[in-house]
Design an enzyme around this catalytic site. Sequence first.
Site, PDB file in Angstrom:
ATOM      1  N   TYR A  56      36.239 -32.269  -8.342  1.00 49.19           N
ATOM      2  CA  TYR A  56      35.475 -33.020  -9.339  1.00 49.19           C
ATOM      3  C   TYR A  56      34.084 -32.421  -9.580  1.00 49.19           C
ATOM      4  O   TYR A  56      33.571 -32.498 -10.690  1.00 49.19           O
ATOM      5  CB  TYR A  56      35.415 -34.509  -8.959  1.00 49.19           C
ATOM      6  CG  TYR A  56      36.765 -35.153  -9.146  1.00 49.19           C
ATOM      7  CD1 TYR A  56      37.260 -35.387 -10.426  1.00 49.19           C
ATOM      8  CD2 TYR A  56      37.576 -35.457  -8.072  1.00 49.19           C
ATOM      9  CE1 TYR A  56      38.520 -35.923 -10.615  1.00 49.19           C
ATOM     10  CE2 TYR A  56      38.844 -35.996  -8.247  1.00 49.19           C
ATOM     11  CZ  TYR A  56      39.312 -36.228  -9.527  1.00 49.19           C
ATOM     12  OH  TYR A  56      40.570 -36.746  -9.728  1.00 49.19           O
ATOM     13  N   ARG A  59      34.612 -29.883 -12.225  1.00 52.48           N
ATOM     14  CA  ARG A  59      34.789 -30.496 -13.555  1.00 52.48           C
ATOM     15  C   ARG A  59      33.472 -31.034 -14.097  1.00 52.48           C
ATOM     16  O   ARG A  59      33.178 -30.925 -15.284  1.00 52.48           O
ATOM     17  CB  ARG A  59      35.836 -31.602 -13.473  1.00 52.48           C
ATOM     18  CG  ARG A  59      37.192 -31.053 -13.753  1.00 52.48           C
ATOM     19  CD  ARG A  59      38.355 -31.703 -13.087  1.00 52.48           C
ATOM     20  NE  ARG A  59      39.520 -30.871 -13.383  1.00 52.48           N
ATOM     21  CZ  ARG A  59      39.779 -29.711 -12.754  1.00 52.48           C
ATOM     22  NH1 ARG A  59      38.957 -29.271 -11.820  1.00 52.48           N
ATOM     23  NH2 ARG A  59      40.830 -28.993 -13.079  1.00 52.48           N
ATOM     24  N   GLN A  91      41.508 -41.716 -21.703  1.00 49.56           N
ATOM     25  CA  GLN A  91      41.923 -41.382 -20.332  1.00 49.56           C
ATOM     26  C   GLN A  91      41.016 -40.291 -19.772  1.00 49.56           C
ATOM     27  O   GLN A  91      41.108 -39.948 -18.606  1.00 49.56           O
ATOM     28  CB  GLN A  91      43.365 -40.867 -20.334  1.00 49.56           C
ATOM     29  CG  GLN A  91      44.377 -41.869 -20.848  1.00 49.56           C
ATOM     30  CD  GLN A  91      45.729 -41.199 -21.062  1.00 49.56           C
ATOM     31  OE1 GLN A  91      46.541 -41.119 -20.154  1.00 49.56           O
ATOM     32  NE2 GLN A  91      45.967 -40.716 -22.263  1.00 49.56           N
ATOM     33  N   ASN A  92      40.168 -39.738 -20.634  1.00 46.77           N
ATOM     34  CA  ASN A  92      39.360 -38.592 -20.216  1.00 46.77           C
ATOM     35  C   ASN A  92      38.150 -39.046 -19.406  1.00 46.77           C
ATOM     36  O   ASN A  92      37.528 -40.070 -19.700  1.00 46.77           O
ATOM     37  CB  ASN A  92      38.888 -37.796 -21.443  1.00 46.77           C
ATOM     38  CG  ASN A  92      40.064 -37.243 -22.223  1.00 46.77           C
ATOM     39  OD1 ASN A  92      41.175 -37.170 -21.697  1.00 46.77           O
ATOM     40  ND2 ASN A  92      39.833 -36.873 -23.460  1.00 46.77           N
ATOM     41  N   HIS A 109      40.132 -44.284 -17.043  1.00 45.92           N
ATOM     42  CA  HIS A 109      40.322 -43.508 -15.809  1.00 45.92           C
ATOM     43  C   HIS A 109      38.992 -43.129 -15.147  1.00 45.92           C
ATOM     44  O   HIS A 109      38.962 -42.240 -14.310  1.00 45.92           O
ATOM     45  CB  HIS A 109      41.144 -42.239 -16.088  1.00 45.92           C
ATOM     46  CG  HIS A 109      42.594 -42.501 -16.366  1.00 45.92           C
ATOM     47  ND1 HIS A 109      43.464 -41.552 -16.861  1.00 45.92           N
ATOM     48  CD2 HIS A 109      43.342 -43.631 -16.205  1.00 45.92           C
ATOM     49  CE1 HIS A 109      44.672 -42.079 -17.000  1.00 45.92           C
ATOM     50  NE2 HIS A 109      44.619 -43.346 -16.621  1.00 45.92           N
ATOM     51  N   CYS A 139      22.349 -48.256  -1.237  1.00 46.57           N
ATOM     52  CA  CYS A 139      22.387 -48.688   0.166  1.00 46.57           C
ATOM     53  C   CYS A 139      22.034 -47.578   1.156  1.00 46.57           C
ATOM     54  O   CYS A 139      21.865 -47.849   2.339  1.00 46.57           O
ATOM     55  CB  CYS A 139      23.755 -49.273   0.505  1.00 46.57           C
ATOM     56  SG  CYS A 139      25.065 -48.028   0.645  1.00 46.57           S
ATOM     57  N   GLY A 175      46.281 -36.564 -28.492  1.00 49.46           N
ATOM     58  CA  GLY A 175      46.125 -35.541 -27.452  1.00 49.46           C
ATOM     59  C   GLY A 175      46.486 -35.987 -26.047  1.00 49.46           C
ATOM     60  O   GLY A 175      45.812 -35.626 -25.101  1.00 49.46           O
ATOM     61  N   SER A 177      49.954 -36.474 -23.286  1.00 49.60           N
ATOM     62  CA  SER A 177      51.365 -36.113 -23.093  1.00 49.60           C
ATOM     63  C   SER A 177      52.257 -37.330 -22.911  1.00 49.60           C
ATOM     64  O   SER A 177      53.475 -37.214 -22.939  1.00 49.60           O
ATOM     65  CB  SER A 177      51.493 -35.205 -21.872  1.00 49.60           C
ATOM     66  OG  SER A 177      51.018 -35.889 -20.722  1.00 49.60           O
TER      67      SER A 177
HETATM   68  P1  OAD Z   1      48.027 -33.829 -20.426  1.00 57.01           P
HETATM   69  O1  OAD Z   1      47.527 -32.522 -19.961  1.00 57.01           O
HETATM   70  O2  OAD Z   1      49.173 -34.439 -19.697  1.00 57.01           O
HETATM   71  O3  OAD Z   1      48.465 -33.729 -21.948  1.00 57.01           O
HETATM   72  C1  OAD Z   1      47.646 -33.158 -22.926  1.00 57.01           C
HETATM   73  C2  OAD Z   1      48.332 -33.282 -24.277  1.00 57.01           C
HETATM   74  O4  OAD Z   1      47.431 -32.772 -25.255  1.00 57.01           O
HETATM   75  C3  OAD Z   1      49.644 -32.494 -24.406  1.00 57.01           C
HETATM   76  O5  OAD Z   1      50.630 -33.345 -24.986  1.00 57.01           O
HETATM   77  C4  OAD Z   1      49.284 -31.356 -25.352  1.00 57.01           C
HETATM   78  O6  OAD Z   1      50.362 -31.007 -26.224  1.00 57.01           O
HETATM   79  C5  OAD Z   1      48.141 -31.962 -26.155  1.00 57.01           C
HETATM   80  N1  OAD Z   1      47.191 -30.979 -26.693  1.00 57.01           N
HETATM   81  C6  OAD Z   1      46.756 -29.832 -26.131  1.00 57.01           C
HETATM   82  N2  OAD Z   1      45.864 -29.218 -26.920  1.00 57.01           N
HETATM   83  C7  OAD Z   1      45.707 -30.003 -28.007  1.00 57.01           C
HETATM   84  C8  OAD Z   1      44.915 -29.924 -29.198  1.00 57.01           C
HETATM   85  N3  OAD Z   1      44.088 -28.913 -29.433  1.00 57.01           N
HETATM   86  N4  OAD Z   1      45.021 -30.921 -30.106  1.00 57.01           N
HETATM   87  C9  OAD Z   1      45.866 -31.967 -29.888  1.00 57.01           C
HETATM   88  N5  OAD Z   1      46.641 -32.092 -28.809  1.00 57.01           N
HETATM   89  C10 OAD Z   1      46.560 -31.135 -27.863  1.00 57.01           C
HETATM   90  O7  OAD Z   1      46.762 -34.812 -20.466  1.00 57.01           O
HETATM   91  P2  OAD Z   1      46.728 -36.409 -20.523  1.00 57.01           P
HETATM   92  O8  OAD Z   1      47.886 -36.942 -21.297  1.00 57.01           O
HETATM   93  O9  OAD Z   1      45.372 -36.805 -20.953  1.00 57.01           O
HETATM   94  O10 OAD Z   1      44.684 -38.878 -15.049  1.00 57.01           O
HETATM   95  O11 OAD Z   1      46.917 -36.767 -19.005  1.00 57.01           O
HETATM   96  C11 OAD Z   1      46.909 -38.112 -18.635  1.00 57.01           C
HETATM   97  C12 OAD Z   1      46.286 -38.275 -17.279  1.00 57.01           C
HETATM   98  O12 OAD Z   1      46.918 -37.392 -16.345  1.00 57.01           O
HETATM   99  C13 OAD Z   1      44.841 -37.867 -17.190  1.00 57.01           C
HETATM  100  O13 OAD Z   1      43.936 -38.861 -17.628  1.00 57.01           O
HETATM  101  C14 OAD Z   1      44.659 -37.620 -15.732  1.00 57.01           C
HETATM  102  C15 OAD Z   1      45.913 -36.840 -15.479  1.00 57.01           C
HETATM  103  O14 OAD Z   1      46.387 -36.898 -14.207  1.00 57.01           O
HETATM  104  C16 OAD Z   1      43.912 -39.050 -13.969  1.00 57.01           C
HETATM  105  O15 OAD Z   1      43.205 -38.180 -13.530  1.00 57.01           O
HETATM  106  C17 OAD Z   1      44.035 -40.407 -13.355  1.00 57.01           C
END
Ligand code: OAD
Length: 233
Positions: A56, A59, A91-92, A109, A139, A175, A177
Site C-alpha cells: 500500500y 500505491r 471501488q478505487n 473499499h 492515541c 471500468g 471487471s
Molecule cells: P479489475 O482489475 O478487476 O477490472 C478492471 C476493469 O477495467 C476490466 O474489466 C478492464 O477491462 C477495464 N478497463 C481497463 N482499462 C480500461 C479503460 N481504459 N477504460 C475502461 N475500462 C477499462 O478492477 P476492479 O473491477 O476495480 O478490491 O476490481 C475490483 C476490486 O478488486 C478492487 O476494488 C480491489 C480488487 O481486489 C480491493 O482491494 C478490496
Amino acid sequence: MRDISNIVILTGAGISAESGLATFRGPEGLWEGHRVEDVATPGAFVADPHLVQRFYDARRANLATVEPNAAHEALARLDAEWKGELLIVTQNVDDLHERAGAKRLLHMHGELKSAWCLACDTRSPSPDTLLDFPPCPDCGQKYLRPDIVWFGEMPYGMDDIELALMDADLFVSIGTSGAVYPAAGFVQTAKYRGARTLELNLDPSQGSIYFDESRMGPASELVPAFVEEILGT
Ligand code: OAD
C-alpha cells in the site's frame, strides 16, 4: 435516457487506468509476484505486515505521479450539474474522483490517504509510509493500518448504497471487471428495482448479461460522451 432522476454510478480500476494506475486483473496486476487476493486480507497482514504495508505504501506513492483523466472530470461535471439524486460509488482507493471535483462520492473499499488505528479505532490522514508503524495521532499507539477494505471485510457505506440502488432510475458501471462482490451484485439489485442498467468498459464484465446496454471502449472516451448525453436530456 428520458425520465431519469436518480443515478447510481459504480466505478472500478478501469476508470483510473488511463491515468497510469494499473488495474488488478490486467497484465500488470501482479505485485512482487503476488495476486492482490493474497495481499489484501487480514490474514496476510497478520502473517507478513511489512509485505502488506509495502504494497500500500507503493500505491500511495503512485498517487503523487498521476492525475485525473477525462473520465473522472466528466463524472465531476455530472456531479456539479445533475439536479437529481446522484451517488458515485467507487471501488478505487485512489483519490482521482475527488481531485477531479466529485463530491457525491463514496469509497466503498476505503482510501489510500486514510489510516485506521487498530488500537483506538480512529481514522486519520495517512502518512506517506506506514511501513515502520508510526504512532497514531490520536492515541500514540503504533497500530496504524491502511484504511482499506480487505477481502473478508465489510465494505463501507453499504446501507447508503443499498438505499440509493433501491431508488435508482439508472445504474452505470464503469471500468470494473465484476469479479468482486458485493459491488458485482449492484447491477442485479438495481435491475430488480426497475433501473435501467448501462455498462461502460473496455471488455465485457463478468456480469455483462445483466446490463441493458454495454458500450465497449476506453473510459476517457465513453464517460465524457455518456455525461454529454445525460446532461442533454
Ligand atoms: P479489475 O482489475 O478487476 O477490472 C478492471 C476493469 O477495467 C476490466 O474489466 C478492464 O477491462 C477495464 N478497463 C481497463 N482499462 C480500461 C479503460 N481504459 N477504460 C475502461 N475500462 C477499462 O478492477 P476492479 O473491477 O476495480 O478490491 O476490481 C475490483 C476490486 O478488486 C478492487 O476494488 C480491489 C480488487 O481486489 C480491493 O482491494 C478490496
